[in-house]
Write an enzyme that holds these catalytic residues in place. Sequence first.
Site, PDB file in Angstrom:
ATOM      1  N   GLU B  54       0.821  -1.216   0.000  1.00  0.00           N
ATOM      2  CA  GLU B  54       0.000   0.000   0.000  1.00  0.00           C
ATOM      3  C   GLU B  54       0.851   1.261   0.000  1.00  0.00           C
ATOM      4  OE1 GLU B  54      -0.365  -2.629   1.859  1.00  0.00           O
ATOM      5  OE2 GLU B  54      -2.259  -3.427   1.121  1.00  0.00           O
ATOM      6  N   HIS B 123     -10.339  -4.623   9.363  1.00  0.00           N
ATOM      7  CA  HIS B 123     -10.931  -4.251   8.067  1.00  0.00           C
ATOM      8  C   HIS B 123     -11.959  -3.135   8.213  1.00  0.00           C
ATOM      9  CE1 HIS B 123      -9.149  -8.044   6.831  1.00  0.00           C
ATOM     10  NE2 HIS B 123      -9.366  -7.712   5.577  1.00  0.00           N
TER      11      HIS B 123
END
Lengths: 321, 323
Positions: B54, B123
């Site tokens: 990321e 998440h």
Amino acid sequence: MTALPPVEALESMMLERMMLIRAYEETLVDLHGRGRAAGTCTAIGQEASAVGVVAALTPDDLILTNHRSAGHLLARGADPGRMLAEVQGKSGGYCGGKSGSLHISAKELGVVLTSTIVGGELALATGVGLSRSMQGGPGIVVCFFGDGAACEGRFHESLNLAAVWSLPILYVCENNQWQAFVHRKETMTADGVAGHAAAYGIDSAVVDGNDPLAVFEAATAAVAAIRRTGKPFLLEAMTYRLRGHFEPDDQSYVDPGELARWRERDPVVLLRRRLERDGLLDASAAARMEESVRARMEAAAAFAEASPYPAPEELTRDVYA
Amino acid sequence: MTQMTVNDAISAALAEEMRRDPSVLIFGEGVATKRRDLLGEFGPARVRNTPLAEGIIAGTATGAAATGLRPVIDLLFAPFLCYAMDEIVNSAGKLRYVSGGQFEFPMVVLAMTGAGWGVGAQHNHNIESWFVHSPGLKVVMPSTPADFKGLLKAAIRDDNPVLVFADIALGYSAGEVPEDIDAIPLGQAALRREGDDVTLVSYAKTVGTCLAAADRLAEAGISADVLDLRSLKPLDEGAILRSVAKTGRLVVVHEASRLCGVGAEVAALVAEKAFASLRAPVLRLTGPDAPAPASFPLEQAFVPQADAVVAAVQSLVHGALAA
Ligand SMILES: Cc1ncc(C[n+]2csc(CCOP(=O)(O)OP(=O)(O)O)c2C)c(N)n1
Ligand SMILES: [Mg+2]
């Protein structure tokens, strides 16, 4: 000097640039000592690597650099007056005084997105490389980073992505043996970082970073390979940070023997001595060079001194486009 | 008008903007695999899968944005942005200012978050206020399919880095989307319902919670303004102040936790600029200072529900907190 054959002319040019970088950084140290500039990182002893790499580039190429950027900027032709003004937080600086010494970018020179987050330049370089490759322009991207930055995960992420996407990036590791106050030997098992390149399928070379001609030749070959293949390349320049990490720094943690050995290899002294010995630069030409550099630095310091501080409304300008 | 889910609205906005502007591209983990329609139309140079990294995805977008492209990156779930914080906050958010305005960063970061899928705290974490607190960034969190389409289009056209958070629970919810909807300017709240007695300020899925609460309050004779912020930065201060000037009561509702959340900012704004209008204390209904649990009942307990909104408003109008 115009009568000199190309290599000697190049070497004289490189010597003059290296002298300018040295004089600029010594001016910074002096200004800091007199309370006229904030603390700053110098790259004294590393001038050959900056000048050798930048001499191998064309104006279309883009450069990303880091907290130790003065050599890269000046090698690229930056105005030392606007750099000093920037370091002093003046409006005449390249970034209007908002950068200070640590992240000076000069888009007009192709020195873009300078980052002082160690490894930040490595994360941004892939994006600049992507633009270059998608826009199909002629230039490549050069990313200067340190041996310490190679310990950041971003170094590996950047190399991997550049290899997978085939991005035209010359990664230049200036291995100056130091990562702030920690010796490189304490943080890695190898002597350098070039060895990592092979794992990503990237070609690499290691060069004596204190020999500007060697750096220039290695960089020229690397740049040619990148232009030909569109693929990244890693060049590691072995050099040494002769001053401390950040002014002031008494270097009490530095092994005096190691420092003395590298002082013997001061790249500015070595190049000048060799050019004089080989009869490529006579003493009076060298003295003229020194004099012109000194005059430039005096004018630069005067420009910075005279430059006003930014107006108060600058505080919140340029946060958003 | 067509019926469209939020997910379809996002896809439609991406396709239209990529058609309109060849410098728009999208990349991320699995982007080219999942968005086959975009890959088919725009090709592998503009629709890319990336390595699982990321930080470099966000850094690449930042570098590309500064040098002529308009990248959209999909970082999947909001907690994964922690790996990309440096690039988003220190580079995309700051290098324009630090460089004295030499660069622009027209880029969009997409991420999902919110309760409703039982995926747990790594998440699901509503971290939007972190980015509101970071200079140089804009933050959008829509609640309807039409807004997702219009605000994402505006985000892609904006010359600043914009974070667009998609509430997971809204993904499959459908709504009317005008055929010719264009970019909706960032920084304009939408008044979803009008009333006189209380202002309910919210964004993302809890806008629906506030509308449900407003229905029930209406039965009890209490009418509510329901203001959907849509954009958290820039924040539509005028819309908030206008509504509170009319109603004199404010409840802010969001799923993100309370401390230093968007609700704190809205409450402070009203205390500073509309104090004289207030007839009752400002209340905040938010998630707790806890990681989001996976267990369905706990996950639902994490999120403010309509019952709680009704009770809070009742206490301001008739109950313990009434003037
Ligand atoms: C992410 C991050 N961590 C730490 C620092 C503090 N810091 C600035 S320079 C530096 C050393 C970097 O070493 P290297 O990459 O070898 O570059 P050099 O300073 O030797 O040129 C450190 C630790 C920083 N600026 N950014
Ligand atoms: Mg180093």
